[in-house]
Design a protein around this motif. Structure first.
Motif, mmCIF file in Angstrom:
data_model
loop_
_atom_site.group_PDB
_atom_site.id
_atom_site.type_symbol
_atom_site.label_atom_id
_atom_site.label_comp_id
_atom_site.label_asym_id
_atom_site.label_seq_id
_atom_site.Cartn_x
_atom_site.Cartn_y
_atom_site.Cartn_z
ATOM 1 N N GLU A 136 -13.898 14.735 -40.164
ATOM 2 C CA GLU A 136 -12.834 15.473 -39.493
ATOM 3 C C GLU A 136 -12.601 14.858 -38.114
ATOM 4 O O GLU A 136 -13.483 14.868 -37.267
ATOM 5 N N PHE A 137 -11.417 14.323 -37.888
ATOM 6 C CA PHE A 137 -11.096 13.685 -36.623
ATOM 7 C C PHE A 137 -10.333 14.661 -35.737
ATOM 8 O O PHE A 137 -9.355 15.288 -36.183
ATOM 9 N N ALA A 138 -10.772 14.767 -34.480
ATOM 10 C CA ALA A 138 -10.164 15.716 -33.542
ATOM 11 C C ALA A 138 -9.029 15.072 -32.762
ATOM 12 O O ALA A 138 -8.837 15.352 -31.581
ATOM 13 N N PHE A 139 -8.265 14.199 -33.413
ATOM 14 C CA PHE A 139 -7.172 13.509 -32.740
ATOM 15 C C PHE A 139 -5.966 13.446 -33.668
ATOM 16 O O PHE A 139 -6.101 13.525 -34.896
ATOM 17 N N ASN A 140 -4.803 13.305 -33.057
ATOM 18 C CA ASN A 140 -3.576 13.087 -33.822
ATOM 19 C C ASN A 140 -3.353 11.584 -33.910
ATOM 20 O O ASN A 140 -2.965 10.943 -32.936
ATOM 21 N N GLY A 141 -3.632 11.027 -35.050
ATOM 22 C CA GLY A 141 -3.495 9.589 -35.230
ATOM 23 C C GLY A 141 -3.101 9.270 -36.653
ATOM 24 O O GLY A 141 -2.630 10.116 -37.415
ATOM 25 N N ILE A 142 -3.298 8.020 -37.023
ATOM 26 C CA ILE A 142 -2.955 7.541 -38.358
ATOM 27 C C ILE A 142 -4.241 7.413 -39.164
ATOM 28 O O ILE A 142 -5.071 6.540 -38.892
ATOM 29 N N ALA A 143 -4.431 8.296 -40.131
ATOM 30 C CA ALA A 143 -5.639 8.268 -40.955
ATOM 31 C C ALA A 143 -5.632 7.019 -41.833
ATOM 32 O O ALA A 143 -4.591 6.613 -42.358
ATOM 33 N N THR A 144 -6.808 6.419 -41.999
ATOM 34 C CA THR A 144 -6.895 5.188 -42.770
ATOM 35 C C THR A 144 -8.332 4.997 -43.247
ATOM 36 O O THR A 144 -9.181 5.864 -43.051
ATOM 37 N N LYS A 145 -8.592 3.878 -43.874
ATOM 38 C CA LYS A 145 -9.934 3.471 -44.269
ATOM 39 C C LYS A 145 -10.297 2.201 -43.506
ATOM 40 O O LYS A 145 -9.475 1.291 -43.380
ATOM 41 N N GLU A 146 -11.513 2.145 -42.989
ATOM 42 C CA GLU A 146 -11.972 0.926 -42.337
ATOM 43 C C GLU A 146 -12.011 -0.168 -43.394
ATOM 44 O O GLU A 146 -12.640 -0.006 -44.442
ATOM 45 N N PRO A 147 -11.311 -1.305 -43.178
ATOM 46 C CA PRO A 147 -11.097 -2.266 -44.272
ATOM 47 C C PRO A 147 -12.351 -2.987 -44.738
ATOM 48 O O PRO A 147 -12.438 -3.375 -45.897
ATOM 49 N N SER A 148 -13.355 -3.170 -43.890
ATOM 50 C CA SER A 148 -14.526 -3.957 -44.273
ATOM 51 C C SER A 148 -15.473 -3.182 -45.164
ATOM 52 O O SER A 148 -15.988 -3.717 -46.152
ATOM 53 N N SER A 198 -22.788 -4.259 -34.268
ATOM 54 C CA SER A 198 -21.677 -4.813 -35.050
ATOM 55 C C SER A 198 -21.092 -6.044 -34.369
ATOM 56 O O SER A 198 -20.815 -7.055 -35.017
ATOM 57 N N ASP A 199 -20.905 -5.964 -33.050
ATOM 58 C CA ASP A 199 -20.389 -7.123 -32.313
ATOM 59 C C ASP A 199 -21.358 -8.294 -32.384
ATOM 60 O O ASP A 199 -20.943 -9.453 -32.493
ATOM 61 N N LEU A 200 -22.656 -7.994 -32.325
ATOM 62 C CA LEU A 200 -23.656 -9.066 -32.420
ATOM 63 C C LEU A 200 -23.633 -9.709 -33.801
ATOM 64 O O LEU A 200 -23.669 -10.944 -33.927
ATOM 65 N N ASN A 201 -23.567 -8.880 -34.844
ATOM 66 C CA ASN A 201 -23.568 -9.411 -36.210
ATOM 67 C C ASN A 201 -22.307 -10.201 -36.519
ATOM 68 O O ASN A 201 -22.337 -11.148 -37.306
ATOM 69 N N SER A 202 -21.193 -9.799 -35.914
ATOM 70 C CA SER A 202 -19.933 -10.505 -36.159
ATOM 71 C C SER A 202 -19.760 -11.723 -35.263
ATOM 72 O O SER A 202 -18.774 -12.439 -35.391
ATOM 73 N N GLY A 203 -20.715 -11.956 -34.354
ATOM 74 C CA GLY A 203 -20.647 -13.140 -33.507
ATOM 75 C C GLY A 203 -19.790 -12.993 -32.270
ATOM 76 O O GLY A 203 -19.544 -13.967 -31.560
ATOM 77 N N VAL A 249 -13.040 0.762 -31.936
ATOM 78 C CA VAL A 249 -12.939 -0.670 -32.202
ATOM 79 C C VAL A 249 -11.503 -1.109 -31.959
ATOM 80 O O VAL A 249 -10.556 -0.435 -32.386
ATOM 81 N N ASP A 250 -11.336 -2.237 -31.259
ATOM 82 C CA ASP A 250 -9.990 -2.745 -31.006
ATOM 83 C C ASP A 250 -9.465 -3.454 -32.252
ATOM 84 O O ASP A 250 -10.237 -3.849 -33.133
ATOM 85 N N PRO A 251 -8.135 -3.652 -32.363
ATOM 86 C CA PRO A 251 -7.540 -4.220 -33.589
ATOM 87 C C PRO A 251 -8.077 -5.603 -33.941
ATOM 88 O O PRO A 251 -8.315 -5.894 -35.106
ATOM 89 N N LEU A 252 -8.266 -6.464 -32.942
ATOM 90 C CA LEU A 252 -8.745 -7.818 -33.228
ATOM 91 C C LEU A 252 -10.139 -7.790 -33.838
ATOM 92 O O LEU A 252 -10.425 -8.519 -34.797
ATOM 93 N N THR A 253 -11.015 -6.929 -33.324
ATOM 94 C CA THR A 253 -12.373 -6.818 -33.874
ATOM 95 C C THR A 253 -12.339 -6.308 -35.311
ATOM 96 O O THR A 253 -13.114 -6.759 -36.157
ATOM 97 N N VAL A 254 -11.445 -5.349 -35.592
ATOM 98 C CA VAL A 254 -11.303 -4.840 -36.957
ATOM 99 C C VAL A 254 -10.944 -5.982 -37.909
ATOM 100 O O VAL A 254 -11.545 -6.143 -38.984
ATOM 101 N N PHE A 255 -9.979 -6.789 -37.501
ATOM 102 C CA PHE A 255 -9.529 -7.876 -38.370
ATOM 103 C C PHE A 255 -10.616 -8.938 -38.544
ATOM 104 O O PHE A 255 -10.871 -9.413 -39.661
ATOM 105 N N VAL A 256 -11.260 -9.313 -37.437
ATOM 106 C CA VAL A 256 -12.282 -10.362 -37.493
ATOM 107 C C VAL A 256 -13.456 -9.919 -38.376
ATOM 108 O O VAL A 256 -13.983 -10.710 -39.173
ATOM 109 N N THR A 257 -13.865 -8.661 -38.253
ATOM 110 C CA THR A 257 -14.957 -8.153 -39.087
ATOM 111 C C THR A 257 -14.572 -8.190 -40.566
ATOM 112 O O THR A 257 -15.376 -8.576 -41.423
ATOM 113 N N HIS A 258 -13.324 -7.791 -40.876
ATOM 114 C CA HIS A 258 -12.855 -7.818 -42.271
ATOM 115 C C HIS A 258 -12.828 -9.247 -42.803
ATOM 116 O O HIS A 258 -13.237 -9.518 -43.946
#
Length: 696
Positions: A443-455, A160-165, A479-488
């Motif tokens: 099923e996520f084994a963590f207490n976090g904020i459920a969401t959809k990957e935007p891309s 993914s990192d390679l494809n996104s540059g 994935v870190d926040p900046l990578t999420v945004f850049v991929t989207h």
């Protein structure tokens, strides 16, 4: 000079190989050949120095790959200690003496009381066996399993990192190599930890053999009083056991340190102090508790008070640093906001041209301002620069600068991506969290904020930084926040690239190309086709994810057919046929085979007879129930092939290809529709399904 250095390095490597081989042979020789006491003393000192070296190396190692030979070294040092054990046992039983090193260790620990020495030896054995060795072995086992389970997700993250540059091909190869080496290391450590456990067990058995054997030999065969024999050989046994167990304990501790290291690129000491002293509140609380102990009767008041004062002073200094860091962060945020306001004020004074909508722009909430901080090495501006280069190399369009601005009407974590002033994509980022994608189930084994990957719309969850390492070990893609945004952002641009290609952009492309291919451009424009007509053909190609990087072929094809054909849709089909090598390669499977879904001849005939031309392109006009049957049949086949992970295309006759694609665009935009003329003769084709006869 380079040749000389290479020769020297080769000689050094050959020398080291011979030296290691000689060392292994000497270990085997020690088991058979008796050693004199002075030589045994030297080898025992070498063993102790080697153990200390290994322990200190694990403390200064930043990554397990820096000490990847550790599992094999663990086996060699274990065999070395066992060889020394056998040699010392031979000397103890035959001569009643094992050299100065063992004798000194015995007297230093046991002193005048052999029972004290025995107790200390047993305690050291228990610590190594139950605490250190068992713990390191369990960590090695869990790390090996989690590392192996996480390998597919990490490989996908690298791709993914390679494809996104974000990384280049060389960096991707290095990261894949490091991932493979890390997996092999933890797998080897899972087995190598058993060497240490076996070594400790063998050491205690050999110790009892020395004690019992020596006592029996010298009391029964040589007439020494049994109590004197037990005292003499008890001391030698304790000394021999300590000389063996202490180096073993050091290497066991080193093994535990190495396998429990986290993935940060720092030494243990460098990462320990900032984390241990990260919270002034904790140190204040500990200081207060120690002060309470100092006031209780019976406790050493002075010692507890001094420790409380020391921790209280440290917490005060840490608190001052925290305030300073917070002030600098707020100042930097205010500086960024002030710069944006200044740019906004300047834009208000510009002409009407500056108020036209941008081809593409980004608006962010106030909580995401730090993502555009140019003072950071990894910021959004640098990533946008990489995306613009990717657009030029991968799809062939010259992307204009992307404007970034804050929008107070958005929530603090929200962002929107606009194309020509209209919102085409939006999402939320949490700068203090990480996005995880499940490797299989949802099923996520963590207490976090459920969401959809935007891309890509995958199930995901935002987790805190404390859970990042555990999620990585459990196989989640992190994935870190900046990578999420850049991929989207990249996916949004690629999906709507045709809307970003205006006449001005086409003119810039042609002017760039004119330096090397002015003949075809001068022939084509404006005598054969107008600039706008060329633009529409290019937009049609981009709409179906066909790159326009081979502009020469596109222009020459238009020049060949443009004199007799003026239908933009038909011209696009001719260009597609000329670009068939470029089109097909994106849909081949790993065996270079094109998996195709065909259409029943009756259905294809019905579609061909009912094609209706319009300004927006041709489309087959068939009854609604037939459209439903067609869509249901295509959906069934498509979902089945998607579940199997098989890339595929819909292969039809050239006559109905554009109209069928227009019909499927809204319901199945991801399905590629190719004509028979767009498949090169050398490409192998495999039929994987057929759309049913809807005319029945």
């Amino acid at each position: 000079m380079a040749a000389q250095l290479t020769k020297k390095n080769g000689n050094a490597s050959a020398f080291m190989d011979v030296g290691i081989a000689t060392f292994v042979v000497l270990i085997l020789a020690m088991i058979i050949i008796p050693l004199p006491a002075p030589l045994l003393d030297l080898l025992l000192i070498v063993n102790l120095a080697l153990s200390m070296t290994i322990l200190l190396l694990t403390l200064f190692t930043k990554n397990v790959l820096e000490f990847s030979t550790f599992p094999t070294l663990l086996l060699l040092t274990t065999m070395f200690r066992l060889g020394l054990n056998i040699s010392s046992t031979r000397l103890v039983l035959t001569e009643g003496d094992a050299g100065k090193v063992i004798d000194t260790f015995a007297n230093l620990v046991a002193g005048n009381n052999i029972i004290v020495g025995a107790v200390i030896f047993i305690i050291i054995f228990i610590i190594q066996m139950i605490v250190v060795t068992n713990g390191a072995g369990r960590v090695s086992e869990v790390s090996a399993r989690f590392t192996l389970d996480a390998m597919p997700g990490k490989q996908m993250s690298i791709d993914s990192d390679l494809n996104s540059g974000l990384i280049n091909e060389q960096q991707a190869k290095q990261r894949r190599n490091d991932l493979e080496r890390e997996t092999q290391f933890f797998g080897a450590m899972d087995g190598a930890s058993k060497f240490v456990k076996g070594d400790a067990t063998a050491g205690i058995i050999i110790t009892f053999i020395n004690l019992i054997g020596g006592t029996l030999i010298y009391s029964l065969q040589q007439g020494m009083p049994i109590m004197e024999a037990m005292d003499k050989f008890g001391r030698l046994t304790i000394g021999d056991g300590l000389v063996s167990q202490i180096p073993s304990l050091l290497i066991s501790i080193g093994s535990g340190i190495l396998v429990t290291r986290s993935g940060n690129a720092k030494t243990f000491g460098t990462s320990l102090m900032p984390e241990l002293m990260s919270s002034s509140k904790v140190l204040y609380l500990v200081s207060a508790i120690l002060l309470v102990f100092a006031l209780l009767p019976g406790f050493p008041t002075f010692t507890f008070s001094m420790m409380a004062i020391l921790l209280g002073g440290s917490s005060y200094l840490i608190q001052q640093n925290e305030k300073k860091a917070q002030f600098e962060r707020i100042t930097e945020e205010q500086r960024v906001l002030a710069g944006e306001r200044m740019l906004q004020n300047q834009s208000n004074e510009e002409t009407v041209t500056a108020h036209q909508v941008d081809p593409i722009s980004i608006e962010i909430g106030y909580g995401l301002i730090s993502i555009a901080d140019e003072s950071k090495d990894d910021n959004l501006m640098n990533q946008i620069h990489s995306i613009r280069k990717q657009c030029a190399t991968e799809i062939g369009i010259l992307l204009k600068p992307i404007r970034i601005k804050d929008n107070l009407q958005l929530s603090m974590n929200q962002y929107v991506i606009k194309i020509k002033g209209n919102v085409y994509a939006q999402g939320e980022l949490y700068m203090d969290r990480y996005l995880i994608l499940s490797p299989g189930d949802t099923e996520f084994a963590f207490n976090g904020i459920a969401t959809k990957e935007p891309s890509f719309g995958l199930d995901a969850m935002w987790i805190t930084g404390d859970d990042r390492e555990m999620a990585d070990l459990q196989g989640y893609t992190v994935v870190d926040p900046l990578t999420v945004f850049v991929t989207h952002l990249k996916e949004t641009i690629f999906q709507h690239s045709q809307e970003l290609l205006g006449r001005q952009e086409v003119k810039q492309l042609l002017e760039t190309l004119k330096e090397t291919h002015n003949v075809v451009i001068d022939e084509l424009i404006p005598d054969i086709l107008r600039l706008g007509e060329v633009q529409k053909v290019l937009q049609n190609l981009l709409k179906e994810n066909i790159p326009i990087t081979d502009m020469v072929t596109v222009l020459e094809t238009l020049a060949d057919y443009g004199t007799t054909v003026k239908d933009i849709e038909l011209l696009t089909e001719y260009v597609r046929q000329a670009l068939k090598q470029t089109i097909v390669k994106n849909y081949l499977d790993e065996n270079a085979v094109l998996n195709v879904v065909t259409i029943h001849p009756n259905t294809e005939e019905m579609l061909g007879k009912n094609i209706q031309k319009s300004s927006s392109g041709s489309i087959p006009l068939i009854q609604g129930n037939n459209v439903t049957k067609l869509f249901d049949s295509i959906k069934k086949i498509h979902n089945h092939l998607e579940a199997e992970g098989r890339p595929h295309v819909l292969l039809v006759s050239p006559k109905i290809r554009p109209s069928l694609k227009n019909l499927l665009t809204f319901n199945f935009p991801e399905i590629a529709v190719l004509s028979l003329n767009e498949v090169p003769n050398e490409i192998a084709i495999e039929s994987v399904g057929m759309v049913e006869d809807i005319a029945i």
